[in-house]
Design a protein around this motif. Structure first.
Motif, PDB file in Angstrom:
ATOM      1  N   SER A  23       0.807  -1.106   0.094  1.00  0.00           N
ATOM      2  CA  SER A  23      -0.187  -0.099   0.101  1.00  0.00           C
ATOM      3  C   SER A  23       1.001   0.954  -0.068  1.00  0.00           C
ATOM      4  O   SER A  23       1.452   1.747   1.362  1.00  0.00           O
ATOM      5  CB  SER A  23      -1.367   0.326   0.802  1.00  0.00           C
ATOM      6  OG  SER A  23      -0.394  -0.457   2.320  1.00  0.00           O
ATOM      7  N   ALA A  35       5.433   4.292   1.479  1.00  0.00           N
ATOM      8  CA  ALA A  35       5.762   4.151   2.755  1.00  0.00           C
ATOM      9  C   ALA A  35       5.869   2.749   3.370  1.00  0.00           C
ATOM     10  O   ALA A  35       6.302   2.302   4.144  1.00  0.00           O
ATOM     11  CB  ALA A  35       4.196   4.509   3.790  1.00  0.00           C
ATOM     12  N   ALA A  36       4.483   2.092   2.840  1.00  0.00           N
ATOM     13  CA  ALA A  36       4.397   0.188   3.214  1.00  0.00           C
ATOM     14  C   ALA A  36       5.252  -0.050   2.085  1.00  0.00           C
ATOM     15  O   ALA A  36       6.170  -1.048   2.880  1.00  0.00           O
ATOM     16  CB  ALA A  36       3.228  -0.024   2.592  1.00  0.00           C
ATOM     17  N   ALA A  41       8.356   0.306   4.799  1.00  0.00           N
ATOM     18  CA  ALA A  41       7.999  -0.442   5.774  1.00  0.00           C
ATOM     19  C   ALA A  41       8.994  -1.716   6.099  1.00  0.00           C
ATOM     20  O   ALA A  41       9.251  -2.889   7.331  1.00  0.00           O
ATOM     21  CB  ALA A  41       6.727  -0.015   6.439  1.00  0.00           C
ATOM     22  N   GLU A  45      10.299  12.059   6.372  1.00  0.00           N
ATOM     23  CA  GLU A  45       9.769  10.795   7.583  1.00  0.00           C
ATOM     24  C   GLU A  45      10.357   9.398   7.275  1.00  0.00           C
ATOM     25  O   GLU A  45       9.932   8.720   8.121  1.00  0.00           O
ATOM     26  CB  GLU A  45       8.324  10.339   6.248  1.00  0.00           C
ATOM     27  CG  GLU A  45       7.034  11.898   6.612  1.00  0.00           C
ATOM     28  CD  GLU A  45       6.285  11.034   8.390  1.00  0.00           C
ATOM     29  OE1 GLU A  45       6.416  10.519   8.667  1.00  0.00           O
ATOM     30  OE2 GLU A  45       6.470  12.601   9.029  1.00  0.00           O
ATOM     31  N   PRO A  83      10.877   8.881  11.559  1.00  0.00           N
ATOM     32  CA  PRO A  83      10.178   7.453  11.689  1.00  0.00           C
ATOM     33  C   PRO A  83      10.635   6.172  11.028  1.00  0.00           C
ATOM     34  O   PRO A  83      10.168   5.438  11.493  1.00  0.00           O
ATOM     35  CB  PRO A  83       8.498   8.422  12.022  1.00  0.00           C
ATOM     36  CG  PRO A  83       8.972   9.221  11.198  1.00  0.00           C
ATOM     37  CD  PRO A  83       9.947   9.398  11.072  1.00  0.00           C
ATOM     38  N   TYR A  84       9.964   6.424   9.667  1.00  0.00           N
ATOM     39  CA  TYR A  84       9.900   4.850   9.525  1.00  0.00           C
ATOM     40  C   TYR A  84      11.328   3.909   9.675  1.00  0.00           C
ATOM     41  O   TYR A  84      11.095   3.164   9.271  1.00  0.00           O
ATOM     42  CB  TYR A  84      10.208   4.959   7.393  1.00  0.00           C
ATOM     43  CG  TYR A  84       9.135   5.920   7.065  1.00  0.00           C
ATOM     44  CD1 TYR A  84       8.028   6.466   7.602  1.00  0.00           C
ATOM     45  CD2 TYR A  84       9.030   6.008   5.252  1.00  0.00           C
ATOM     46  CE1 TYR A  84       6.659   7.027   7.301  1.00  0.00           C
ATOM     47  CE2 TYR A  84       8.160   6.926   4.705  1.00  0.00           C
ATOM     48  CZ  TYR A  84       6.822   7.039   4.967  1.00  0.00           C
ATOM     49  OH  TYR A  84       6.155   7.831   4.832  1.00  0.00           O
ATOM     50  N   SER A 143       1.158   6.697  -6.433  1.00  0.00           N
ATOM     51  CA  SER A 143       0.849   8.141  -5.621  1.00  0.00           C
ATOM     52  C   SER A 143       1.221   9.271  -6.839  1.00  0.00           C
ATOM     53  O   SER A 143      -0.079  10.699  -7.470  1.00  0.00           O
ATOM     54  CB  SER A 143       1.470   8.806  -4.667  1.00  0.00           C
ATOM     55  OG  SER A 143       0.825   7.764  -3.713  1.00  0.00           O
ATOM     56  N   PRO A 181      -2.756   9.260  -4.858  1.00  0.00           N
ATOM     57  CA  PRO A 181      -2.026   8.888  -3.332  1.00  0.00           C
ATOM     58  C   PRO A 181      -3.127   8.712  -2.242  1.00  0.00           C
ATOM     59  O   PRO A 181      -2.481   7.623  -1.330  1.00  0.00           O
ATOM     60  CB  PRO A 181      -1.635  10.364  -2.884  1.00  0.00           C
ATOM     61  CG  PRO A 181      -2.691  11.367  -3.716  1.00  0.00           C
ATOM     62  CD  PRO A 181      -2.624  10.993  -5.350  1.00  0.00           C
ATOM     63  N   ARG A 210      -3.488   4.457  -1.701  1.00  0.00           N
ATOM     64  CA  ARG A 210      -2.337   3.704  -1.038  1.00  0.00           C
ATOM     65  C   ARG A 210      -1.883   2.662  -2.343  1.00  0.00           C
ATOM     66  O   ARG A 210      -2.343   1.360  -1.823  1.00  0.00           O
ATOM     67  CB  ARG A 210      -2.824   3.006   0.350  1.00  0.00           C
ATOM     68  CG  ARG A 210      -3.301   4.218   0.961  1.00  0.00           C
ATOM     69  CD  ARG A 210      -2.723   5.360   1.259  1.00  0.00           C
ATOM     70  NE  ARG A 210      -1.381   5.215   1.839  1.00  0.00           N
ATOM     71  CZ  ARG A 210      -0.100   6.102   1.054  1.00  0.00           C
ATOM     72  NH1 ARG A 210      -0.102   6.784   0.409  1.00  0.00           N
ATOM     73  NH2 ARG A 210       1.351   5.253   1.672  1.00  0.00           N
ATOM     74  N   HIS A 267      -0.324  -5.048   7.550  1.00  0.00           N
ATOM     75  CA  HIS A 267      -0.516  -5.024   6.402  1.00  0.00           C
ATOM     76  C   HIS A 267      -1.238  -6.284   5.642  1.00  0.00           C
ATOM     77  O   HIS A 267      -0.861  -7.143   6.320  1.00  0.00           O
ATOM     78  CB  HIS A 267       0.932  -5.038   5.309  1.00  0.00           C
ATOM     79  CG  HIS A 267       0.988  -3.490   5.212  1.00  0.00           C
ATOM     80  ND1 HIS A 267       0.990  -2.291   4.447  1.00  0.00           N
ATOM     81  CD2 HIS A 267       2.168  -2.965   6.241  1.00  0.00           C
ATOM     82  CE1 HIS A 267       1.478  -1.387   5.332  1.00  0.00           C
ATOM     83  NE2 HIS A 267       2.471  -1.965   6.835  1.00  0.00           N
TER      84      HIS A 267
END
Lengths: 389, 389
Positions: free
Chosen positions: A104, A107-108, A111, A133, A136-137, A244, A250, A253, A282
């Motif tokens: 998604s 970012a996913a 991750a 970002e 935190p990622y 996105s 965007p 996802r 996820h």
């Protein structure tokens, strides 16, 4: 008991958020069209009609039980296959379905990639200026983000500093080209030198160093710009992609992880992504959207407005005396602030209803980011405000 | 270097997967209609037409840039508001938008809830029989899943064992009612007693113990069954919901976290979910699907087939001598195997083209799970195979 780590994050001040609030308030006073909001990276052009048609066709003709059924945990087979074929056709690497993990958004994708090739305690190296970002990622996986200082001449790579910082604890290098916030694209020479150093160090340390390439802006490259496909230059490359920006989707996802066919244990890494998903909750992007996007792998939204805006702004702002590295893609540029404190400068700009983001959070104080994914007409009107400023 | 933790998970044998492969092969030989597949919990009824119509309407009439734009990280405001209103109307608790976090299905809801109220090293207590995915869901957060042995009489709760296991390290209790795999629903008495013990222990230990209520089957409750709304009975309740079963939309990944208005720091927990997302790579469910689901909050797919199948199977199988606790909802039942080794029994059943899942992975050896989300006609034909078995 509430997890303090996350609770503390709520207290962090965000300049972008502050700006957003100001902009919203100001829009009520003077009209939205008179606030020149360069703060947010939201696509401003519509998705191709083909996508919308395909969505409606699927909804009207497919059996709902099949259409809305569970996606296999690595993504719908036919979609993974179509993505692999499109990558092979476009970039000439022999991707197969087994190298693709649907997820998604970028970012996913990140991750999963971080968790697949690093463990808590490892370091991931990235380059300033960088998307904030990433902090935190990366840090919330238990690995540690380390940032190589910027090459201020061209926002390519300061290889001397990179080599010094590429220590034994670094198991992945994270790049983002075309880049948010600078808008520059790494040249073929840059990518070759990056790969050479990484290969040398990996051999020296006796462990792999993965290259994680975050490519949401891959399709937004301006005319004549050298924009190499990263995975061709370094075998252990994990490409993280999002639709996105390319399709202006965007909110829906959708993206993928593509592990290079030359990568060590490539298929295992993809299979591991399915396991990582179990831990982070996820279970694939929406089935319907996977199917519709698979029909648009050779399309993009009409991205030409971004290049047009880039040219207008670059010419006008450099004409006013701003120092800017000419962007090669994306919808960002990253001028040097005319005073040392970019935060103070952006606050002054706010008074002219110009919303600009100081470079400090991007790891590059003294600069500011402009996201010019807005109407060209507004870009032109904003030049007056810049002049006043 | 590849993360060994996830790589090792790939080696784990799965009886369900083995069964799936066998079933697929066998279907090629004798036809899909002759394999009685009770192994998978996939909804078998279509989404309400209203959902499809709303999706098409949105695609045809809304501006694509707005429709497919980024969702705020906690979910689209109007959708959160609509969910809160529907919960207040249906269950009488004063939910507000600020108590709702939209996310991609129950797996994502749990991924956020666990991280919000536990830290690595804490324990989360659940009850056998339980959904085996709770193991990776919990253990990969760094917390530890502990399982209270089953109450074999009725699959309610063995409170004596629960109280013994509710030690100081337990910061959350995880329940799933209506339950996968047993199909039973906790009675009001059960929930009251659960709450009483949790409140007593929380006071004794001087820290909160959160109740995480996993409710994907909330709308599948059979006639006359006492099915209390959990959050009414315990203030520190975090409800994890999915539309996968109620609307037959498992592939579209949509659900929410609802933190009880009476919960300690309720709104902070919701805000924290947005921060947790940054670490685990979620950024909301698909915008389009959020909007369409918000239009169907008082609807469900036609779920009556599940109750019909439950009644046919319960009557027939108990008539053959099987011991079964009558399911109160879901599309599962959990009979006792007629021999001590349920794995051996399920392998024998496979020879009759009956795909059943042994209870061992659900924390309850000697039982087996049947997912009867299949056509009633097939359920009836399968009875002959059960008799032969």
């Amino acid at each position: 008991m509430i997890a303090q780590e996350y609770k503390k994050m709520l207290g962090a001040k965000s300049v972008i958020r502050e700006m957003f609030t100001y902009g919203t308030e100001r829009a009520k006073e003077i009209g939205k069209e008179n606030v020149f909001d360069y703060s947010l990276g939201n696509p401003s052009v519509p998705v191709p009609e083909k996508f919308t048609k395909k969505m409606i066709e699927l909804l009207e003709t497919e059996s709902p039980v099949a259409l809305h059924g569970y996606s296999p945990s690595l993504g719908i087979d036919s979609v993974r296959e179509a993505v692999a074929v499109s990558l092979e056709k476009r970039f000439g690497l022999p991707y197969k379905k087994e190298h693709i993990f649907m997820c998604s958004g970028a970012a996913a994708a990140l991750a999963h990639a971080f968790r697949a090739v690093t463990v808590p305690g490892d370091s991931i190296l990235t380059f300033a200026p960088f998307f904030p970002e990433y902090n935190p990622y990366v840090n919330l996986t238990g690995a540690k983000l380390k940032v190589v200082p910027p090459d201020l001449k061209g926002f390519q790579i300061d290889f001397e500093k990179f080599e010094t910082m590429l220590t034994n604890d670094v198991t992945a290098v994270l790049i983002n080209t075309p880049n948010n916030p600078s808008g520059i694209v790494y040249t073929t020479d840059t990518v070759r030198e990056l790969a050479r150093i990484m290969e040398k160090k990996a051999a020296e340390y006796g462990h792999e160093i993965y290259l994680i390439s975050d490519e949401p802006y891959r399709e937004i490259v301006f005319e004549g710009v050298d924009a190499p496909f990263i995975a061709k230059y370094y075998p252990n490359t994990i490409t993280c992609y999002s639709f996105s920006k390319s399709l202006s989707l965007p909110g829906e996802r959708i993206g993928y992880v593509a592990v290079s066919p030359s990568c060590n244990e490539a298929e295992t890494i993809v299979d591991m992504c399915g396991q990582i998903s179990r831990g982070i909750g996820h279970n694939c992007p929406a089935s319907l959207i996977q199917l519709a996007v698979a029909d648009c792998l050779y399309d993009t939204a009409d991205l030409s407005v971004y290049e047009k805006n880039a040219n207008i702004l670059y010419d006008a702002l450099t004409g006013m005396g701003f120092e800017i590295v000419r962007p090669g893609g994306t919808f960002y540029m990253f001028p040097k602030a005319p005073e040392p404190d970019a935060v103070a400068f952006c606050k002054r700009a706010m008074k002219q209803d110009l919303l600009l983001v100081p470079g400090d959070t991007f790891g590059c104080p003294g600069y500011f980011r402009m996201a010019y994914c807005i109407e060209t007409e507004k870009v032109e009107r904003s030049l007056y405000a810049f002049r006043k400023l």
